[in-house]
Structures are given as C-alpha cells and as structure tokens.
Write an enzyme that holds these catalytic residues in place. Structure first.
Site, short mmCIF file in Angstrom:
data_model
loop_
_atom_site.label_atom_id
_atom_site.label_comp_id
_atom_site.label_asym_id
_atom_site.label_seq_id
_atom_site.Cartn_x
_atom_site.Cartn_y
_atom_site.Cartn_z
N GLU A 40 1.02 -1.08 0.30
CA GLU A 40 -0.03 0.16 -0.32
C GLU A 40 1.02 1.06 0.29
O GLU A 40 1.41 1.42 0.72
CB GLU A 40 -0.66 0.16 1.81
CG GLU A 40 -1.84 0.98 1.95
CD GLU A 40 -3.04 1.58 1.70
OE1 GLU A 40 -4.12 0.84 0.75
OE2 GLU A 40 -3.90 2.31 1.95
N ASP A 92 10.38 6.85 0.84
CA ASP A 92 9.48 8.04 -0.18
C ASP A 92 9.42 6.49 -1.01
O ASP A 92 9.78 5.08 -1.50
CB ASP A 92 10.17 8.38 -1.26
CG ASP A 92 9.83 8.94 -2.70
OD1 ASP A 92 9.00 8.52 -2.90
OD2 ASP A 92 9.72 10.01 -2.59
N ASP A 115 -2.22 12.07 -3.00
CA ASP A 115 -2.40 13.53 -3.94
C ASP A 115 -2.87 13.68 -5.29
O ASP A 115 -2.27 13.46 -5.70
CB ASP A 115 -0.83 14.48 -3.48
CG ASP A 115 -0.61 14.01 -1.96
OD1 ASP A 115 -1.89 13.91 -1.40
OD2 ASP A 115 0.03 13.34 -2.06
N LYS A 119 -4.19 21.78 -9.54
CA LYS A 119 -4.13 22.58 -10.27
C LYS A 119 -3.31 22.49 -11.79
O LYS A 119 -2.51 21.27 -11.88
CB LYS A 119 -2.93 23.84 -10.01
CG LYS A 119 -3.31 24.01 -9.25
CD LYS A 119 -2.43 25.95 -8.34
CE LYS A 119 -3.18 26.40 -7.91
NZ LYS A 119 -2.72 26.65 -6.11
N LYS A 189 -13.58 7.13 6.98
CA LYS A 189 -14.50 8.55 7.13
C LYS A 189 -15.20 9.07 6.46
O LYS A 189 -15.88 9.46 6.07
CB LYS A 189 -13.84 8.15 8.90
CG LYS A 189 -14.72 8.47 10.32
CD LYS A 189 -14.72 9.50 11.25
CE LYS A 189 -13.70 8.31 11.94
NZ LYS A 189 -12.66 9.44 13.09
N PHE A 190 -13.94 10.05 5.98
CA PHE A 190 -13.45 10.93 4.95
C PHE A 190 -14.62 10.22 3.55
O PHE A 190 -15.92 11.23 3.29
CB PHE A 190 -12.46 11.08 4.50
CG PHE A 190 -12.07 11.34 2.96
CD1 PHE A 190 -11.92 13.13 2.58
CD2 PHE A 190 -11.44 10.54 2.45
CE1 PHE A 190 -11.43 13.43 1.87
CE2 PHE A 190 -10.99 10.91 1.14
CZ PHE A 190 -11.22 12.25 0.67
N GLU A 191 -14.52 8.97 3.03
CA GLU A 191 -15.45 8.48 2.26
C GLU A 191 -16.47 9.20 2.08
O GLU A 191 -17.53 8.87 1.14
CB GLU A 191 -14.86 7.66 1.55
CG GLU A 191 -15.61 7.07 0.02
CD GLU A 191 -15.16 5.64 -0.72
OE1 GLU A 191 -13.95 5.15 0.17
OE2 GLU A 191 -15.09 5.12 -1.21
C1 LIG Z 1 -3.98 12.27 -0.03
S1 LIG Z 1 -3.72 11.25 1.32
C2 LIG Z 1 -4.23 9.53 0.74
C3 LIG Z 1 -3.91 8.86 2.08
C4 LIG Z 1 -4.18 7.45 3.08
N1 LIG Z 1 -4.17 6.21 1.38
C5 LIG Z 1 -6.17 7.71 2.37
O1 LIG Z 1 -7.01 7.07 1.80
O2 LIG Z 1 -6.53 8.33 3.73
C6 LIG Z 1 -1.74 10.72 0.44
C7 LIG Z 1 -1.07 10.39 1.31
O3 LIG Z 1 0.48 9.76 0.32
C8 LIG Z 1 2.16 10.35 0.73
N2 LIG Z 1 2.37 10.09 -0.09
C9 LIG Z 1 2.34 11.27 -0.99
N3 LIG Z 1 3.54 10.95 -2.09
C10 LIG Z 1 3.48 9.57 -1.35
C11 LIG Z 1 5.07 8.99 -1.35
N4 LIG Z 1 6.87 9.00 -2.93
N5 LIG Z 1 5.55 7.38 -1.31
C12 LIG Z 1 5.00 7.66 0.45
N6 LIG Z 1 3.78 8.08 0.67
C13 LIG Z 1 3.62 9.31 0.11
C14 LIG Z 1 0.61 11.57 1.16
O4 LIG Z 1 2.07 11.99 3.04
C15 LIG Z 1 -0.03 11.05 2.34
O5 LIG Z 1 0.21 10.37 3.31
#
Ligand SMILES: C[S@@+](CC[C@H](N)C(=O)[O-])C[C@H]1O[C@@H](n2cnc3c(N)ncnc32)[C@H](O)[C@@H]1O
EC number: 2.1.1.33
Length: 210
Positions: A40, A92, A115, A119, A189-191
């Site tokens: 994941e 990362d 993310d 934009k 929850k968010f969904e």
């Molecule tokens: C919008 S959040 C969604 C979190 C979770 N999957 C959810 O559904 O609630 C995106 C997550 O991806 C992580 N993230 C972004 N780029 C990443 C990367 N290159 N490697 C690991 N995590 C990353 C961010 O820190 C963030 O927690």
C-alpha cells in the site's frame, strides 16, 4: 506526532519498521512466512490499511508512507489490534519500489486517494504516470493487481488514460471501465462524508498480463 503515536513508534518501530538502506527485502524473513503480499503506497493515517490487515489475516501488507505521524498512527492501530501482518517503510515509495521490492513478488498494489495535484500546472507531479506504472508492473506477479482509487474525477480520468496506455496491464472491468469498490477496500470516514455530500469515488483495477 501525538504522544500516543510517538510511544507506539518507540515500541513497535524496531520490530515492524523496514529501512531502504537494507536493500532488497527478503519477504519470507520479514513476515516469517510465505503468503499473499500486498503493497500500500501512501497509507495516510493507516486506518484503512489496519482494517484490511485485520480482515485478511492470511495476507501480509507492506505499507509505505513519508509522513511520520501517519507511521505512528498506523503503529498505534497495529498495537491496539495486535496486528502481526503489517511491515512499514517510512520513506518515499519510489525508493522502496526501486531498491527494496523483488521483481514479480507482489499480489496486489494499492494506491488509495493519492495527492490529486488539482492545478493543471501541477498535474505532472501526480504519482500515476506511465513510467511509474511500468515500475509497479515489474514488481507485480503475473496476474497481480494494481488497484487505485480517487475522489477527484479529473485524476480518475488521468489514471484511466495512463493505465489504458500501459503495456502489459489489462483493465479487469473492461476497456475504459471503472471498477465497483471491491470488499478489500474499506470505506473511510472521509469517504462516507463525501458520499453524503454527493461526491464520487472512482476505483480502477488493472491486472498484470505479462
Ligand atoms: C491524500 S493522502 C491519502 C492517504 C490515504 N491513502 C487515505 O486514503 O486516506 C496521500 C498520502 O500519500 C503520501 N505520499 C505522497 N507521496 C508519497 C510517496 N512518494 N511515498 C510515500 N507516501 C507518499 C502522503 O504523505 C499522504 O499521506
């Protein structure tokens, strides 16, 4: 990090944490067994990953997240629910994919609500790009599945475009079709809040075919 996240981190990280510096991962010794393996990417605060791991005790989960409080939060869920089938990279995902995961080793890769980079000028920062998908594909077993979900329609369309062009990947639901949410992805929850507000969620599931 909250105090409870930090405490969980201090107690569990030495046992459940994995480091990119250690190079290629031996999955069998990391989990103490050979089983279905799920990666994941970006698990956020880890709620849904913990729920999936509890629902699928026979599968092993590797979570990757850059945000330390999220790592602490997931470790807290693991401690509270006595979950033994999760290991974590606090790093990362690109590094983890390239340096730590053996080729053809994963049964499923999950990318939930990445993310969105709303934009237009930031669209190129989206993690789902053809080159990224090829690196994911190399890590999937033949027949393994890449499952994405997003609540941002333009990103869903972008994912569908990229995935439809990706060699060696086949849409499980048919060309151009989004998938119904499978039971393996819990509703967050968010969904639920989004559903009440009439927002959509799009799931895409593609299988490695070569
Ligand atoms: C919008 S959040 C969604 C979190 C979770 N999957 C959810 O559904 O609630 C995106 C997550 O991806 C992580 N993230 C972004 N780029 C990443 C990367 N290159 N490697 C690991 N995590 C990353 C961010 O820190 C963030 O927690």
């Amino acid at each position: 990090m909250t105090t409870s996240q930090q405490k969980a981190f201090d107690r569990l990280w030495p046992k459940k944490g994995l480091a990119v510096e250690n190079g290629l991962l031996d999955l069998e010794s990391a989990f103490g067994r050979r089983s279905t393996v799920v990666l994941e990417i970006g698990f956020g605060m880890g709620q849904s990953l913990a729920e999936m791991a509890a629902n699928e005790p026979d599968a092993d989960f590797i979570g990757v997240e850059v945000h330390k409080p999220g790592v602490g939060a997931l470790l807290r869920h693991m401690e509270e629910q006595s979950l033994e089938n999760i290991r974590i990279f606090w790093d990362d995902a690109n590094e983890v994919i390239d340096k730590c995961l053996p080729d053809a080793s994963l049964d499923r890769v999950q990318l939930f609500f990445p993310d969105p980079w709303h934009k237009k000028r930031h669209n190129k920062r989206r993690i789902v790009q053809l080159e990224f998908v090829q690196r994911i594909r190399a890590k999937l077993k033949s027949g393994g599945v890449f499952h994405m979900a997003t609540d941002w329609e333009p990103y869903a369309e972008h994912m569908m475009e990229v995935m439809s062009e990706a060699p060696g990947m086949e849409n499980i639901s048919g060309v151009g079709q989004f998938s119904p949410r499978p039971d393996t992805r819990p509703v967050t929850k968010f969904e639920k809040r989004g559903e009440r507000l009439g927002h959509g969620v799009w799931d895409l599931m593609f299988r490695r075919v070569d």
